[in-house]
Write a protein that holds these residues in place. Structure first.
Motif, mmCIF file in Angstrom:
data_model
loop_
_atom_site.group_PDB
_atom_site.id
_atom_site.type_symbol
_atom_site.label_atom_id
_atom_site.label_comp_id
_atom_site.label_asym_id
_atom_site.label_seq_id
_atom_site.Cartn_x
_atom_site.Cartn_y
_atom_site.Cartn_z
ATOM 1 N N GLN A 45 0.853 -1.186 0.000
ATOM 2 C CA GLN A 45 0.000 0.000 0.000
ATOM 3 C C GLN A 45 0.891 1.237 0.000
ATOM 4 O O GLN A 45 1.848 1.324 0.763
ATOM 5 C CB GLN A 45 -0.902 0.005 1.232
ATOM 6 C CG GLN A 45 -1.842 1.179 1.270
ATOM 7 C CD GLN A 45 -2.877 1.055 2.371
ATOM 8 O OE1 GLN A 45 -3.385 -0.020 2.627
ATOM 9 N NE2 GLN A 45 -3.173 2.160 3.017
ATOM 10 N N ARG A 60 -4.276 2.694 -0.946
ATOM 11 C CA ARG A 60 -4.780 1.354 -1.292
ATOM 12 C C ARG A 60 -5.249 1.322 -2.737
ATOM 13 O O ARG A 60 -5.050 0.340 -3.443
ATOM 14 C CB ARG A 60 -5.901 0.929 -0.359
ATOM 15 C CG ARG A 60 -6.341 -0.505 -0.670
ATOM 16 C CD ARG A 60 -7.362 -1.032 0.250
ATOM 17 N NE ARG A 60 -6.774 -1.322 1.545
ATOM 18 C CZ ARG A 60 -7.480 -1.750 2.574
ATOM 19 N NH1 ARG A 60 -8.772 -1.911 2.472
ATOM 20 N NH2 ARG A 60 -6.894 -2.010 3.713
ATOM 21 N N VAL A 85 -3.116 -6.826 1.915
ATOM 22 C CA VAL A 85 -3.703 -6.054 3.019
ATOM 23 C C VAL A 85 -3.671 -6.879 4.300
ATOM 24 O O VAL A 85 -3.298 -6.373 5.367
ATOM 25 C CB VAL A 85 -5.141 -5.605 2.676
ATOM 26 C CG1 VAL A 85 -5.854 -5.032 3.896
ATOM 27 C CG2 VAL A 85 -5.122 -4.597 1.546
#
Length: 188
Positions: A45, A60, A85
């Motif tokens: 990210q 993101r 994630v």
């Protein structure tokens, strides 16, 4: 006397555990950690360095868009955004993870030998995205791309331009029929 065999067995077991722990620590120090596959790519990210928390979702969004683009390159395997994630969240919950290299930890958690990471900034109302590609196995920077700029109000234009550049870098690295990665401007 009847406790002597149990005591000896206990000492031998303790010695084996100590030797195993020593070898595990020594193996980690020698770089024999998890196997990292060079053609497996994880896109971290992107970090928000704008000072504006309302732009946090852009990190993101950028990583997801880059991962989608990279998945079109047939010779590489891209870690799904959901797995990335989850690995990043698991890493942030581990005590002492702030001291560890987060990109190396992400690579180890996902088995990825190549890491794409980056950050974004505001210069006036212009958004600037920066990205780099790292060989996680050797902790070596492969390339740092020139910043891509775009309007804060239309960030997808800048993200798409960055995606094209990242795809060019990765294709040049892993596909034999693409020009050398050492060019000053990777192919789009």
């Amino acid at each position: 006397r009847r406790y002597m065999p149990w005591l000896a067995s206990g000492c031998v077991a303790a010695l084996l555990v100590a030797v195993g722990a020593f070898l595990a620590v020594r193996g980690r120090a020698a770089g024999t950690g998890p196997t990292l596959e060079p053609k497996r790519i994880v896109v971290a990210q992107f970090e928000n360095h704008t000072g504006d928390a309302s732009l946090d979702p852009l990190g993101r969004m950028a990583s997801d868009w880059l991962a989608q683009g990279l998945s079109r390159i047939e010779v590489v395997e891209v870690v799904p955004t959901s797995a990335t994630v989850a690995a990043e969240q698991a890493t942030s919950r581990v005590p002492g993870s702030k001291r560890a290299d987060p990109l190396r930890t992400l690579a180890e958690r996902t088995g990825a030998g190549t890491v794409v990471s980056g950050s974004y900034y505001l210069v006036g109302q212009e958004l600037q995205l920066q990205a780099k590609v790292t060989d996680a196995r050797n902790n070596r920077l492969l390339t740092a791309l020139e910043p891509v700029a775009g309007s804060r109000d239309a960030p997808m234009n800048a993200i798409e331009a960055l995606r094209q550049r990242i795809m060019g870098v990765v294709a040049a690295r892993f596909e034999a029929n693409v020009v050398s990665l050492h060019e000053s401007h990777p192919p789009l």
